[in-house]
Design a protein around this motif. Structure first.
Motif, short mmCIF file in Angstrom:
data_model
loop_
_atom_site.label_atom_id
_atom_site.label_comp_id
_atom_site.label_asym_id
_atom_site.label_seq_id
_atom_site.Cartn_x
_atom_site.Cartn_y
_atom_site.Cartn_z
N TYR A 11 -5.89 7.62 -3.47
CA TYR A 11 -5.35 6.50 -2.55
C TYR A 11 -6.04 6.89 -1.19
N ALA A 47 -8.40 4.35 0.57
CA ALA A 47 -8.01 3.74 2.03
C ALA A 47 -9.15 3.91 3.04
N ALA A 48 -9.81 5.15 2.88
CA ALA A 48 -10.77 5.42 3.91
C ALA A 48 -12.15 4.55 3.78
N VAL A 84 -13.62 -1.11 1.35
CA VAL A 84 -12.24 -1.75 1.13
C VAL A 84 -11.57 -2.24 2.38
N MET A 125 0.79 -1.21 0.09
CA MET A 125 0.01 0.07 0.09
C MET A 125 0.87 1.23 0.00
N ASN A 126 2.11 1.16 0.54
CA ASN A 126 2.77 2.46 0.71
C ASN A 126 3.42 2.71 -0.75
N GLU A 146 0.40 4.24 -2.52
CA GLU A 146 0.24 5.69 -2.00
C GLU A 146 1.16 6.50 -2.79
#
Lengths: 380, 306, 241, 258
Positions: D241, D245-246, D250, D217-218, D221
């Motif tokens: 992203y 992500a929020a 997801v 994920m990083n 991002e």
């Protein structure tokens, strides 16, 4: 840096060795020479000589190719009055031409063909029929025989393209057996007894007459065939090199290595398989035609599945994809049993065991193929 | 053509079919467990037939009289000899090649076949000549018009059917057969189930080779003659049969065996020129069949991950 | 000490590259231990190493006090380990009953029959379909076959590799309750999952794997609060919504 | 807003009973890096295989540059300007690095028999310009690697193989590049380097759209402009992203239900 002298030295050594080997009659001398060769090979690989020779060939390719050609002529000239030696030399060269064809199919493109001897036979029978029943000039017969082999091969194209791996191998094996059985039962083609052919005649030169040098010196008539075979070998070699060193060669490799990746990058797998397959069969047919006219007699037993296996063994022993390796392997495989009478009887067993050993312990062959250099002599 | 002659052809086809099927089942078993073609299979058949012949010389020298007993002993000798040979081949030649390109394995076994064939020719006493195979089955025949039913043929056929039924029961009903089928589908998961992969592979090769030996003995009894070359064509036909049936499928192999025999018989009957073309016809039909169904009539499992 | 697995400083991988670097962990007897991590973190390689399919290059794997080094997979299975592999890996051209029988391959027929009855007790659906080819069944049913097959071995330690992969949420939920029941039978469970919450809801202890290393470990309760867990899935710097 | 490069509507792929892609809608804009994320088996690689013509979609359409891809062969899709890398490296390892790049350059080379066999001078000119181009492209990723053009691909490290694979996909100057988990099997440091390279390429090739499948994920991002999240073959979220992500769906897909 690969100095030219390494390459020149190796060509000269091999030529001298070949001459000695062909000259030797006594079995003890032949065995001694063989032991010497094995020891020399072990020493050479131990002291890095092989690597240097390889490097030298890579850098001075053109010069060394010409030297090799000259060396072949020199060896043939040395035995100019010996029918049998020249016949063997020409046979080696013709097998080389056929194996170059199979190598394009299998070594480059990955299309298996266990019917090499059958396509060789197609060329031979085409030559026999044409030379007996038509006035077609003999040089044209060679070309037509190649075309006939390619056309008959194209009958197999659909199954060869649609099948892979074992299934494709099966198709060619079945064809090889079918071909030989067909010849045996077909009376118009001579049945098991085979056919006789007249010798070649090119531009009014009768190939089957000795050449008189002086009153008491003659050149064997087989010299004609040696020269013709050498020219064909040089042509096949050069064709194979040019294909390898072009975008086509790259396409063939890509087809062999990964068909899915090929499709992803727009490479037409079927097209390149057809190209390699057709050229390869044509080369087999051409070699077969000359072989037939040289020996003057052909029969189904010359073109068995066992002979196809010998051709595949030559490619594998030499180093898949490497035409120079094919040359050396062809010479070894064909000459060894002729010179070493004691193994004549055991030769199939011996080769079978040898190829098994190579497959188990050195699957890339004795002289593996090098990376592609599109233009020899250096990388820009 | 009258009924009797037609019956003769059918009988002939069935005899060939059962022998071909036995060879083809071996090919398909080997392909199942290791995904390889063992081309030397036909020559293992030759070795089996010659082992039986050698055993025959041995037991008659010992003074054994009863033909049934002799038959039992030489069949056992052939089975045992080739089973061991098959397992050794698997262990020392084929297992080390796992991971090599399939074509290399095919080549290796082609060469192994040559080596076996040549060894029989060179090292069996007077091996390059055809050998009489002893007649151990009761002679005699029943005649129905132009249809002759040889009793020994009936026995051979029944024995062949029994062997094939036995093998398919072994594969489909026994625990070992279950292991073989599991390995054939997914060797790695089979290992995770606690199956000893090597043991299963060796057993399968022994079994397939024993089948070939039996086919060789049956072939010898049917024609009363064997020679060092017999395995080459029989192996090739068995290979074709396994392929047209669809590799890895035991019923496909049996189907392929009878289909090939049928093609040969049809070729012999129907071709206007000469029945000598029957093999040409059969192999040509196989090639056409491959163009139509590139992975056989009963398709092989296959999937490529991208 | 029945069913205790200890992985000690294991390095393992393919073609000269290590996928696992210095991994150590313990699965305590009778408990559910979980390995969490995203795709490519080395979870499957860990399972393969324990099963002897990809033997560790260095390090030790000790089961019930015995070092498993040098043992072939079938010997490791005999020691009392079984696995429910990732992607179920049922034998699709074998029947349900045959799949189950393979699960107890090393046991005799009598024992296998008893265990099969027990599995049918847990999954009555499988009893109805005993003679059906597994390949013709739905994903959820195949998952039952795979779990049932794992139980057939009556293992001391059961490795479960991503049981929720490719299943609908309903089946995932059902699977997790089955895993709970397996543990209640006294079997040690090593559960590899990407599904964090449901896994931690049933696990006792867990390890977080990232790029082939253990980056965090603790009780389920500790891991729920752990920042590394979140990071393994959502990278740095993102807070929960 | 510019017209999208690739427009997928209702894209569906079924294998027997399994629905790997379920009525998928997705757009890719020129010049953007679109991250594709989702748990194992959520249909990301299947999506790539459908877009590149390895599989033919069961239903729905994917329109690229005005043509419906779902009707085209893999070869035609390549010629239209979509190239890809594979999850497990599919380089031709025995061939040289240059050869590998030229496999990707197929549509810009001359494959006629006569040209290749007899017009060696013209071939040499084409070859030399290809060598220059290959070297320049490789040098964007790694200068030392560019000097090793005529070494076998098998001789270089994992990260360099990935670079070669990306260059092979880039050298024909595609309009859309699909990267299937380029960081798989690499360390943090290597992944970081490779992503820097990809950002650099994006800077140099304006208009090139990139779809990146990635599980870290990083990385997503840091390098993506937008991302789409797959679960069970469906697109469950799309956006930047931070938005994704929020998203509750997801979080559920990744962490499971609370």
């Amino acid at each position: 840096m690969g100095a030219l002298r390494w390459g020149v030295g190796s060509v000269a050594t091999v030529a001298v060795y070949a001459a000695l080997f062909l000259y030797a009659e006594a079995q003890s001398v032949v065995i001694g020479l063989l032991v010497g060769a094995v020891v020399a090979m072990v020493m050479a690989s131990r002291f890095d000589v092989l690597a240097r020779v390889g490097e030298s060939f890579a850098r001075h390719e053109r010069a060394l190719d010409r030297l090799t050609f000259a060396a072949c002529i020199a060896v043939a000239a040395l035995f100019h009055d010996q029918h049998f030696v020249l016949l063997m030399l020409a046979t080696v060269l013709l097998y080389f031409v056929a194996c170059i064809g199979l190598n394009l199919q299998f070594g480059h493109t990955g299309v298996v063909n266990f019917a090499g001897a059958a396509f060789f036979g197609v060329g031979a029978y085409a030559a026999a029929v044409l030379s007996q029943h038509t006035p077609v000039p003999h040089l044209a017969i060679i070309v037509i025989a190649g075309a006939v082999a390619a056309v008959i091969g194209s009958v197999l194209i659909i199954p060869v393209l649609r099948t892979r791996g074992h299934y494709a191998a099966m198709v060619t094996i079945a064809f090889g057996v079918l071909f030989k059985t067909f010849l045996e039962v077909n009376d118009t083609l001579g049945g098991p007894q085979g056919l006789k052919l007249p010798g070649m005649s090119v531009f009014g030169i009768p190939f089957n007459a000795n050449i008189a040098l002086s009153d008491d010196a003659e050149i064997s008539f087989y010299m004609h065939y040696v020269v013709l075979a050498l020219l064909l070998a040089a042509g096949a070699y050069s064709l194979s090199r040019r294909i390898e060193r072009s975008w086509i060669g790259l396409n063939l490799d890509a087809v062999r290595l990964d068909e899915t990746a090929c499709a992803t990058f727009g490479i037409d797998v079927a097209r390149w398989k057809i190209v390699a397959y057709t050229i390869g069969n044509a080369l087999c047919g051409i070699a077969g035609a000359v072989y037939a006219m040289m020996t003057g007699f052909i029969a189904p037993n010359n073109f068995t599945f066992g002979d196809s296996l010998i051709m595949v063994s030559i490619i594998l022993l030499g180093g898949v994809g490497n035409p120079r390796g094919v040359m050396i392997a062809a010479a070894v495989v064909l000459l060894l049993p002729e010179k070493l009478q004691m193994i004549q009887e055991y030769r199939f067993l011996l080769y079978a065991v040898l190829v098994m050993a190579v497959l188990l312990f050195r699957p890339e062959g004795l002289l593996p193929r090098r990376l592609r250099a599109y233009f020899p002599g250096g990388t820009s | 053509m009258d009924i009797g002659l037609a019956g003769q052809y059918v009988l002939n086809g069935l005899m060939l079919g059962i022998i071909y099927a036995m060879v083809a089942v071996g090919f398909t078993l080997f392909f199942g467990v290791l995904d390889i073609i063992k081309f030397s299979h036909g020559d293992v058949l030759t070795v089996g037939a010659f082992t039986a012949l050698a055993a025959y010389a041995g037991v008659t020298a010992l003074g054994l009289q009863s033909p049934w007993l002799i038959l039992g002993v030489i069949a056992l000798a052939a089975i045992a000899g080739t089973a061991v040979l098959g397992a050794l081949i698997a262990r020392f030649l084929i297992m080390p090649m796992r991971g090599a390109p399939p074509i290399n394995v095919l080549l290796l076994t082609l060469m192994l076949g040559t080596a076996l064939r040549e060894s029989v020719r060179l090292f069996y006493p007077n091996g390059s000549n055809p050998k009489m195979f002893p007649r151990l089955l009761p002679g005699g025949a029943a005649n129905f018009g132009r249809f002759t039913l040889r009793y020994d043929s009936v026995l051979i056929f029944v024995a062949g059917v029994a062997v094939i039924v036995g093998v398919s029961l072994l594969i489909n009903r026994s625990k070992l057969g279950l292991a073989i089928r599991a390995v054939a589908q997914d060797a790695e998961t089979a290992r995770v189930m606690g199956i000893d992969l090597e043991a299963v592979v060796l057993f399968t090769f022994a079994l397939g080779s024993a089948l070939a030996a039996l086919a060789g003995v049956m072939n010898g009894m049917y024609y009363s003659e064997i020679n060092f070359n017999m395995g080459l064509l029989l192996g090739l036909i068995g290979f074709s049969a396994a392929i047209i049936g669809g590799l890895g499928n035991i019923y496909g192999a049996i189907l392929g065996g009878f289909l090939f025999a049928a093609l040969q018989t049809i070729g012999a009957v129907l071709l206007p020129v000469s029945s000598a073309y029957k093999d040409v016809f059969a192999f040509a039909a196989v090639i056409v069949l491959m163009a139509w169904r590139p992975t056989g009539l009963i398709a092989e499992k296959s999937s490529e991950r991208v | 000490m029945s069913g205790r697995l200890a992985v000690e400083n294991v390095f393992a991988g393919y073609d000269r590259t290590d996928v696992l670097t210095d991994v150590s962990l313990v699965a305590e007897p009778g408990r559910i231990t979980c390995i969490l991590g995203s795709n490519g973190s080395g979870k499957s390689t860990l399972i393969r190493a324990i099963l002897g399919l990809t033997p560790p290059r260095t390090g030790r794997i000790v089961f019930n006090g015995h070092d498993l080094a040098g043992r072939d997979t079938h010997q490791i299975i005999r020691a009392g380990i079984a696995c429910i592999p990732e992607g179920r890996k049922v034998f699709s051209r074998l029947t349900v009953a045959e799949n189950l029988r393979l699960g107890a391959y090393q046991a005799g027929n009598e024992v296998a029959r008893e265990r099969m009855a027990r599995v049918y007790g847990i999954f009555p659906r499988l009893a109805e379909r005993a003679g059906q080819f597994t390949g013709t069944m739905s994903g959820g049913e195949q998952a039952m076959v795979s779990i049932g097959r794992g139980l057939m071995a009556a293992p001391k330690l059961l490795l479960i590799d991503e049981p929720s992969l490719g299943l609908s949420p309903l089946f995932v939920k059902e699977n997790f309750s089955v895993i709970r029941r397996i543990q209640e039978l006294g079997i040690t469970v090593l559960l590899v999952e990407q599904n964090v919450r449901q896994t931690l809801a049933i696990a006792h202890y867990g390890y977080v794997l990232m790029q082939g290393r253990v980056v965090a470990s603790g009780t389920a309760a500790e891991l729920v609060e752990n920042e590394e867990v979140r990071q393994a899935y959502f990278g740095d710097g993102v807070r929960p919504a | 807003m510019t017209a999208p490069l690739l427009v997928c509507r209702g894209l569906t792929m079924r294998f027997g009973g399994l629905t790997a892609l379920d009525a998928l809608d997705l757009d890719v804009l020129p010049g953007e890096i679109l991250g594709l994320i989702g748990p194992n088996g959520s249909g990301k690689t299947t999506f790539f295989n459908v877009v590149t013509g390895v599989y033919a979609a069961t239903a729905g359409s994917a329109v690229f540059a005005g043509a419906d891809l779902t009707r085209l062969t893999a070869q035609a899709i390549y010629r239209a300007g979509i190239t890809r890398t594979f999850q497990r490296s599919r380089l031709a390892l025995p061939l040289s690095i240059f050869d590998n790049l030229m496999i990707g350059n197929h549509r810009r080379l001359d494959h006629g028999l006569a040209f290749n066999l007899f017009r060696r001078v013209a071939l040499k000119a084409q070859y030399e310009s290809a060598v220059d181009e290959a070297r320049t492209l490789l040098a964007t990723f790694s200068v030392p690697l560019a000097t090793r053009l005529f070494e076998p691909a098998s001789a270089v490290t994992m990260i360099d193989r990935r670079r070669i694979e990306i260059c092979r996909a880039l050298i024909s100057r595609p309009k859309l590049l699909l990267l299937d988990e380029p960081s798989a099997g690499m360390t943090h440091e290597e992944t970081r380097e490779l992503m820097d390279d990809i950002l650099l390429v994006r800077g140099r090739m304006p208009g090139l759209g990139i779809i990146l499948i990635e599980h870290e994920m990083n990385v997503i991002e840091r390098v993506t402009d937008r991302c789409a999240v797959f679960n069970y073959g469906k697109r469950i979220a799309a956006g930047t992203y931070a938005e994704v992500a929020a998203d509750r769906d997801v979080q559920q897909a990744y962490l499971g239900q609370e």
